[in-house]
Design an enzyme around this catalytic site. Structure first.
Site, short mmCIF file in Angstrom:
data_model
loop_
_atom_site.label_atom_id
_atom_site.label_comp_id
_atom_site.label_asym_id
_atom_site.label_seq_id
_atom_site.Cartn_x
_atom_site.Cartn_y
_atom_site.Cartn_z
N ILE A 94 69.07 -21.55 -92.60
CA ILE A 94 69.76 -22.44 -93.52
C ILE A 94 69.40 -21.98 -94.92
O ILE A 94 68.22 -21.74 -95.22
CB ILE A 94 69.38 -23.92 -93.29
CG1 ILE A 94 70.11 -24.84 -94.29
CG2 ILE A 94 67.88 -24.13 -93.34
CD1 ILE A 94 69.88 -26.32 -94.00
N SER A 95 70.39 -21.79 -95.78
CA SER A 95 70.15 -21.22 -97.10
C SER A 95 69.37 -22.18 -97.99
O SER A 95 69.43 -23.41 -97.82
CB SER A 95 71.49 -20.89 -97.79
OG SER A 95 72.15 -19.85 -97.12
N PRO A 96 68.64 -21.64 -98.97
CA PRO A 96 67.94 -22.49 -99.93
C PRO A 96 68.95 -23.33 -100.73
O PRO A 96 70.05 -22.85 -101.03
CB PRO A 96 67.24 -21.49 -100.85
CG PRO A 96 67.17 -20.22 -100.07
CD PRO A 96 68.40 -20.21 -99.22
#
Length: 420
Positions: A94-96
């Site tokens: 999951i991206s920042p």
């Protein structure tokens, strides 16, 4: 990345900080109530989104509204509101939040937009988009991730998000043309079907490049062609399926090296060193160390806890490379530690396995005070399960000035690493 939670902001937006953030995790590890999660989310947005330069009011509001912890696996949930990537299974992350905010802002989202997302992952980016556009069509090639995202988005009543299991390279022609397209994984080149499915005048935001050296681009379609604008160096998981099959440059984890460790090469973005990403509070300056090229990188920070660093990812096959020798030249002026012991001038290397889960870390440093140019070296043992690593160099929350040059990394003698 200012105020509120200084330990979390040492290095924003990176999976490489999982070890550092875990030390702070107990503050929110038991935040089970909606109010507690909401408070943690508001702090994260203030600290890592607004303070980092994201000013788009609707995008900021969407980040405040979207419950990221609902999209994070239970084992990682206590880290939901740190600005870092987290593993979600199937070798994906999951991206920042800062990356999500940046990509969403670059789309210039409008309330009636129809947006195609390639790489559903956890569903978090789609949920953020759902708060700022009309309809979101999102494609995920990994069936387990797609089904989990479907369930989460349905449970949270995101009725304007439509999920498809399939190869994102091919897009979703049945619903084309799209006003905007966002790609949250990295192919080597823009897939032609996505170009075809973007409406004239529309925007495409996508990370492009090699496995460990990528640039985030924003394209606009004019007269049937894409007009590029480089946004910043970045690091995303690779696009799998057709895009990976067509990749021409493959990583070599057996020959480990830092790219542009002398900081002589500049990339497409003015003032930034090629090969390094998430560069914060750093400038390329004329070299004042004789015999070491023309440029060096200098990190400066006057606010304790604020990020000042550069990162690079490198492929490492722990089955073949059992140890690393690191070397760099540094010069310091008035360097002091930040509020916590992690926030110091140093080099950190964090190793990851095939599932992109951190499995160990090593340090070179820390350094304090004022000192002339000197060479620093380290011998690090590589975990057998390692498949890549992220290297962080800079003040990482400390204050003062740190100049760095001639950073090298090579396979070393495992006995030296064990006995160091």
């Amino acid at each position: 990345m200012f105020a509120i939670n200084r330990r979390a902001r040492c290095v924003a937006g990176l999976l490489a900080l999982a070890c550092m953030a875990a030390a702070s995790a107990p503050r929110i590890a038991h935040a089970q109530s909606n109010w507690q999660w909401s408070k943690a989310r508001d702090q994260m947005v203030a600290r890592d989104i607004v303070a980092a330069g994201i000013k788009h009011p609707r995008v900021v509001a969407a980040l405040r509204k979207t419950p990221r912890h609902e999209f994070v696996p239970a084992a990682q949930r206590h880290l939901s509101y740190f600005d870092m990537a987290l593993p979600i299974g199937e070798q994906q992350t999951i991206s920042p939040p800062f990356v999500v905010a940046t990509m969403t802002m670059q789309l210039d989202p409008q309330p009636k937009d129809k947006v195609l997302e390639i790489g559903t992952g956890s569903g978090y980016q789609a949920a953020v988009l759902a708060n700022v556009v009309g309809e979101v069509y999102t494609i995920e090639i990994q069936e387990p991730l797609a089904r989990t995202a479907m369930q989460t988005l349905s449970r949270l009543a995101y009725k304007n998000v439509h999920v498809k299991i399939g190869d994102g390279f091919k897009g979703w022609p049945e619903h084309a043309p799209f006003d905007k397209i966002i790609v949250t994984c990295s192919p080597e080149k823009v897939p032609q079907p996505l170009v075809d499915q973007l409406r004239e005048g529309g925007r495409l935001v996508i990370p492009l490049g090699e496995r460990y050296h990528q640039i985030l681009y924003r394209f606009e379609k004019h007269d049937g062609k894409l007009v590029p604008k480089a946004i910043e160096p970045t690091f995303f998981v690779p696009m799998t399926g057709t895009a990976e099959q067509q990749r021409e440059i493959l990583p070599d984890g057996k020959n480990v090296a830092i790219f542009n460790g002398g900081f002589e090469q500049t990339g497409e973005i003015a003032g930034l060193p090629a090969g390094w990403y998430y560069v914060r509070q750093a400038t390329l300056e004329p070299q004042d160390l004789p015999g070491h090229g023309k440029r060096m990188i200098v990190f400066r920070n006057s606010e304790p806890g604020r990020s000042a660093q550069a990162l690079q990812a490198v492929g490492i096959d722990g089955q073949s490379v059992h140890a690393l020798d690191a070397s760099l030249w540094i010069r310091g002026r008035d360097i002091a530690a930040g509020p916590s012991k992690q926030e110091q001038a140093q080099v950190t290397i964090v190793f990851f396995d095939k599932d992109r889960v951190p499995i160990g870390s090593e340090l070179l440093g820390p350094w304090e005070g004022t000192f002339a140019w000197r060479q620093e070296t380290a011998h690090w043992r590589v975990p057998a399960q390692a498949r890549f690593a992220t290297i962080i160099v800079g003040l990482t929350g400390g204050t003062g000035e740190l100049a760095v040059d001639d950073f090298t990394l090579a396979a070393g003698d495992v006995k030296a690493a064990v006995n160091r």
